[in-house]
Design an enzyme around this catalytic site. Sequence first.
Site, mmCIF file in Angstrom:
data_model
loop_
_atom_site.group_PDB
_atom_site.id
_atom_site.type_symbol
_atom_site.label_atom_id
_atom_site.label_comp_id
_atom_site.label_asym_id
_atom_site.label_seq_id
_atom_site.Cartn_x
_atom_site.Cartn_y
_atom_site.Cartn_z
ATOM 1 N N HIS A 143 -0.293 4.398 0.384
ATOM 2 C CA HIS A 143 -0.919 5.409 1.135
ATOM 3 C C HIS A 143 -1.182 5.349 2.491
ATOM 4 C CE1 HIS A 143 -3.961 3.359 -0.862
ATOM 5 N NE2 HIS A 143 -4.842 3.876 0.395
ATOM 6 N N LYS A 175 0.789 -0.981 -0.026
ATOM 7 C CA LYS A 175 -0.046 0.002 -0.126
ATOM 8 C C LYS A 175 0.812 1.222 0.048
ATOM 9 C CE LYS A 175 -3.833 1.211 2.711
ATOM 10 N NZ LYS A 175 -4.577 1.404 3.941
#
Length: 214
Positions: A105, A103
């Site tokens: 963010h 991921k």
Amino acid sequence: MKDYKKNFIELALKRNVLRFGSFTLKSGRISPYFFNAGLFCTGADLAQLGEYYADALHDSGVDFDVLFGPAYKGIPIVAATSIAYSRKYGSEAPWVFNRKEAKDHGEGGNLVGSPLTGNIVLLDDVITAGTAIRESMQIISAQKDAKLAGVLIALDRQEKGKTDLSAIQEVERDYNTKVFSIITLSDLITYIAQNDNLKEHLASVEEYRNTYGI
Ligand code: OMP
């Protein structure tokens, strides 16, 4: 056979997690039985499954800090085991799993849960030839403060790996670890032999063991 092993086999049969027939495995071997842990798909089943893993973990005597459940199948397993272990054996049993896609963010990274540090027990469903488990091992070896303390699976199919050793012995040798399981194929064969309504499957399972077993 210990009660938790027998109870585990009975639940697996009841839920069709354990089936007899003809199945092509990831390794290409044609097996007369198959174990599909994804069919433990109710809250009640998962609670039971977590208890069996917790019992086997306790039985193994492995000293661990964190339980790691590799995506995807290891995720419900590690959650259920952590809950059961903390309730039954009075330890916090921190858990962590990985995302398959990192991921970029929010909190970022590809691990969710506890930091992956200290003595780690990796939880998974099945080992046949040992391919899947090796991919998961790399996640632990990539963490500098993590040490693999052991591997716990539901079913050890006790099959040959790439050499004369079993797939599990190869994993133990290559990663300097111990692999534990709730049940082995030998436990399953013992159970089949003692149950009249399963005896029709005994010959094919034994024949398979004679061909691919260790
Ligand atoms: P190996 O990578 O050969 O060790 O096979 C393990 C994987 O095969 C598991 O993670 C499953 O995806 C799958 N499998 C089962 O789930 N149950 C079985 O009884 C047999 C296999 C298999 O294909 O060998």
